[in-house]
Design a protein around this motif. Structure first.
Motif, short mmCIF file in Angstrom:
data_model
loop_
_atom_site.label_atom_id
_atom_site.label_comp_id
_atom_site.label_asym_id
_atom_site.label_seq_id
_atom_site.Cartn_x
_atom_site.Cartn_y
_atom_site.Cartn_z
N ASN A 111 30.14 -18.87 32.82
CA ASN A 111 31.41 -18.69 32.10
C ASN A 111 31.89 -17.26 32.39
O ASN A 111 31.13 -16.30 32.22
CB ASN A 111 31.16 -18.91 30.61
CG ASN A 111 32.40 -18.70 29.77
OD1 ASN A 111 33.00 -17.63 29.80
ND2 ASN A 111 32.78 -19.70 28.98
N HIS A 112 33.14 -17.12 32.80
CA HIS A 112 33.68 -15.81 33.18
C HIS A 112 33.56 -14.77 32.05
O HIS A 112 33.27 -13.60 32.30
CB HIS A 112 35.14 -15.98 33.60
CG HIS A 112 35.81 -14.74 34.04
ND1 HIS A 112 35.61 -14.19 35.29
CD2 HIS A 112 36.68 -13.90 33.42
CE1 HIS A 112 36.33 -13.08 35.41
NE2 HIS A 112 36.99 -12.88 34.28
N LEU A 113 33.78 -15.23 30.82
CA LEU A 113 33.71 -14.30 29.68
C LEU A 113 32.27 -13.86 29.42
O LEU A 113 32.02 -12.69 29.10
CB LEU A 113 34.28 -14.95 28.42
CG LEU A 113 35.77 -15.31 28.51
CD1 LEU A 113 36.20 -16.07 27.26
CD2 LEU A 113 36.60 -14.06 28.69
N GLY A 115 30.16 -13.62 31.73
CA GLY A 115 29.97 -12.67 32.83
C GLY A 115 30.43 -11.28 32.42
O GLY A 115 29.70 -10.29 32.60
N HIS A 116 31.62 -11.17 31.83
CA HIS A 116 32.12 -9.85 31.41
C HIS A 116 31.15 -9.16 30.45
O HIS A 116 30.96 -7.95 30.51
CB HIS A 116 33.51 -9.97 30.76
CG HIS A 116 34.64 -9.88 31.73
ND1 HIS A 116 34.85 -8.76 32.51
CD2 HIS A 116 35.62 -10.74 32.05
CE1 HIS A 116 35.92 -8.96 33.28
NE2 HIS A 116 36.41 -10.15 33.02
N ILE A 117 30.53 -9.94 29.57
CA ILE A 117 29.55 -9.34 28.65
C ILE A 117 28.42 -8.70 29.45
O ILE A 117 28.01 -7.56 29.19
CB ILE A 117 28.99 -10.40 27.67
CG1 ILE A 117 30.10 -10.88 26.73
CG2 ILE A 117 27.81 -9.84 26.89
CD1 ILE A 117 29.68 -12.00 25.79
N VAL A 149 38.11 -8.11 26.04
CA VAL A 149 39.56 -7.91 26.20
C VAL A 149 39.93 -7.97 27.67
O VAL A 149 39.60 -7.08 28.44
CB VAL A 149 40.01 -6.56 25.58
CG1 VAL A 149 40.36 -6.72 24.13
CG2 VAL A 149 38.96 -5.47 25.75
N SER A 150 40.63 -9.05 28.04
CA SER A 150 41.00 -9.20 29.44
C SER A 150 42.46 -9.64 29.54
O SER A 150 43.19 -9.62 28.54
CB SER A 150 40.08 -10.23 30.11
OG SER A 150 40.39 -11.51 29.64
N GLY A 151 42.85 -10.07 30.75
CA GLY A 151 44.23 -10.51 30.93
C GLY A 151 44.48 -11.86 30.27
O GLY A 151 45.60 -12.19 29.89
N GLY A 313 36.85 -4.47 35.67
CA GLY A 313 37.67 -5.59 36.14
C GLY A 313 36.78 -6.71 36.65
O GLY A 313 35.54 -6.64 36.57
N ASP A 314 37.41 -7.77 37.16
CA ASP A 314 36.62 -8.90 37.64
C ASP A 314 35.76 -8.48 38.83
O ASP A 314 36.22 -7.77 39.72
CB ASP A 314 37.57 -10.04 38.03
CG ASP A 314 38.25 -10.63 36.81
OD1 ASP A 314 37.77 -10.36 35.68
OD2 ASP A 314 39.24 -11.35 36.97
N ASN A 315 34.53 -8.93 38.82
CA ASN A 315 33.58 -8.60 39.89
C ASN A 315 32.49 -9.67 39.91
O ASN A 315 32.42 -10.50 39.00
CB ASN A 315 32.98 -7.20 39.66
CG ASN A 315 32.16 -7.15 38.39
OD1 ASN A 315 30.98 -7.51 38.39
ND2 ASN A 315 32.76 -6.73 37.27
ZN ZN Z 1 38.04 -11.10 33.77
#
Ligand code: ZN
Ligand code: KG4
Length: 346
Positions: A111-113, A115-117, A149-151, A313-315
Motif C-alpha cells: 500500500n503506497h501510504l 510505504g510512506h510510513i 500528508v501527500s497529494g 516524495g514518492d520513491n
Molecule cells: Zn506519495
C-alpha cells in the motif's frame, strides 16, 4: 533478505533495492525518474501520460539500479498496488508480476501510504548519495501515531505494530498537498504547488491575512481543506493587486496550524510512544519544525520522526522497505492475479 521495490502510483517512476543484513536495513540501490516537469505543462498529473512515461522509464531504471536480469540475489519483488492512478499503478504492477513469475521469486503488494510510513525507517543517517547506496534503518517505538500528508491523502493513523493500522481521521475533501497544488494554481504558480508556495512564503508575512483553520474544533480527527482553498479564492477576487508572498505565507500557516493542532489532539487521545510525519507534504519545513517544536514542548518523552529530505516524495526505497517487512512475515500475493487498486486503504 534482499527486496526489489517498484513504485509507479503517480508521477515518479522508481526502483530500489533494500536488504536486511542481520537486523540492519540497508539501501543498496535507489533510482528514480520524475515526470513532474512533463505534468507541469498540464497543471497537474495526467494519468495516461504518467503511464506512458512509467512504461518508458521502468526498465531503464532497473538497468540503472543494476538489478540482475535473472533476479539473482533478489529474494522478493515488492510493488505499490494502490492507492494511486490506475493506468500508472498498472505499469508497475504488471512489470512486478512478470519479474516475480519469471524469476520464481515471491511477490509482495505494498500500500503506497504504508510505504510512506516506512520512509522514516531511514531518517537517522547522513543524506543519501544521489542514486547510490547508504543508510541503515531503525524502528520507531509502537504504538506510533502517523500523520500522512501527500497529494492524494491526509490521514492520522495509529500504527500499533508492523502491518497493524487504525485510521483515526482523514480528510473529508481535498488532501493537504492537493490544497497546496490548487492554491498555487490560483496564484499562477506551477505544479507541483507545495514547493512553490513554501518558497514564496519565505518572503511573506504569515499573519498578513487570516485564513480559516478548518475543523480544528470539530472534536474528531478529520480534516477538510476545500473551504480553505475557497477562502483563498474569495480573498483573491476581492483584491486588485495580489500580495503573492503574503497569501502564500498566510495559507501555508493555516494548513500547518491545522495539521499540527489535529496531531496534538490525536496524541492526547491515543498516547502514542512516537509520532511519524510522512508523505510529500512532509518536505514542508514549516510543518516539520512547527510539529517538532510543539511535540518537544508539550510531550518531551515522545520521539518524533520525519523522512530524510531525499525520501519525502514518492520513491521505491520506502516500498522495498515496507515490502521487506511483509516478506519477513511471509505475506505474499499471487503474481498471476494481483490487480492495481486505486482506492486501496490501510
Ligand atoms: Zn506519495
Ligand atoms: O507523496 P507525494 O510525493 O505524492 C502523493 O502520493 O500524492 O506528495 C506530493 C504532494 C504534492 O501535492 C506537493 O505539492 C506536495 O506533496 N509537496 C509539498 C511540498 N513538497 C511537496 N507541500 C508543501 N510543502 C512542500 N515543501
Amino acid at each position: 533478505m534482499r527486496v526489489l521495490g517498484i513504485e509507479t502510483s503517480c508521477d515518479e517512476t522508481a526502483v530500489a533495492v533494500v536488504s536486511d543484513d542481520g537486523g540492519r536495513f540497508v539501501i543498496e540501490k535507489n533510482a528514480l525518474a520524475s515526470q513532474a516537469q512533463i505534468h507541469a505543462r498540464y497543471g497537474g498529473v495526467v494519468p495516461e501520460v504518467a503511464a506512458r512515461e512509467h512504461a518508458a522509464f521502468l526498465f531503464p531504471l532497473l538497468v540503472e539500479a543494476g538489478v540482475p536480469r535473472d533476479g539473482e540475489g533478489i529474494d522478493a519483488v515488492a510493488v505499490t498496488y494502490g492507492p494511486g492512478l490506475v493506468p500508472a499503478l498498472r505499469v508497475g504492477v504488471e512489470a512486478a508480476k512478470a519479474l516475480s513469475w519469471s524469476w520464481k521469486k515471491p511477490l509482495v503488494a505494498v500500500n503506497h501510504l504504508e510505504g510512506h510510513i516506512y520512509s522514516v525507517w531511514f531518517s537517522k543517517f547522513p543524506p543519501l548519495p544521489k542514486g547510490g547506496s547508504g543508510g541503515v534503518a531503525f524502528t520507531p517505538l509502537f504504538p506510533a501515531l502517523c500523520l500522512l500528508v501527500s497529494g492524494g491523502h491526509t490521514e492520522l493513523v495509529l500504527m500499533r505494530d508492523h502491518g497493524v493500522y487504525e485510521v483515526l481521521g482523514m480528510t473529508r475533501d481535498d488532501a493537504a498537498g492537493e490544497a497546496f497544488d490548487k492554491v498555487a494554481k490560483l496564484l499562477g504558480l506551477p505544479y507541483p504547488g507545495g514547493p512553490e508556495i513554501s518558497r514564496e512564503a519565505l518572503l511573506g508575512d504569515a499573519s498578513a491575512i487570516h485564513f480559516p483553520r478548518p475543523m480544528i474544533a470539530s472534536g474528531d480527527l478529520d480534516f477538510s481543506f476545500a473551504g480553505l482553498k475557497t477562502a483563498v479564492r474569495v480573498y483573491l477576487a476581492s483584491q486588485t493587486a495580489v500580495p503573492l508572498a503574503d497569501v502564500a505565507a498566510s495559507f501555508q500557516q493555516a494548513v500547518v496550524d491545522t495539521l499540527v493542532l489535529k496531531t496534538l489532539h490525536a496524541v492526547a487521545k491515543v498516547s502514542p510512544r512516537s509520532v511519524i510525519l510522512s508523505g510529500g507534504v512532509s518536505a514542508n519545513r514549516l510543518l516539520r519544525e512547527t510539529l517538532g517544536d510543539a511535540l518537544r514542548e508539550q510531550h518531551p518523552g515522545l520521539s518524533f520522526h520525519v523522512p530524510d529530505a531525499s525520501l519525502t516524495g514518492d520513491n521505491a526505497v520506502m516500498i522495498a522497505m515496507c515490502g521487506l517487512m511483509r516478506a519477513k512475515r511471509g505475506e505474499f500475493v499471487d503474481p498471476l492475479t494481483l490487480v492495481a487498486d486505486p482506492n486501496a486503504r490501510l
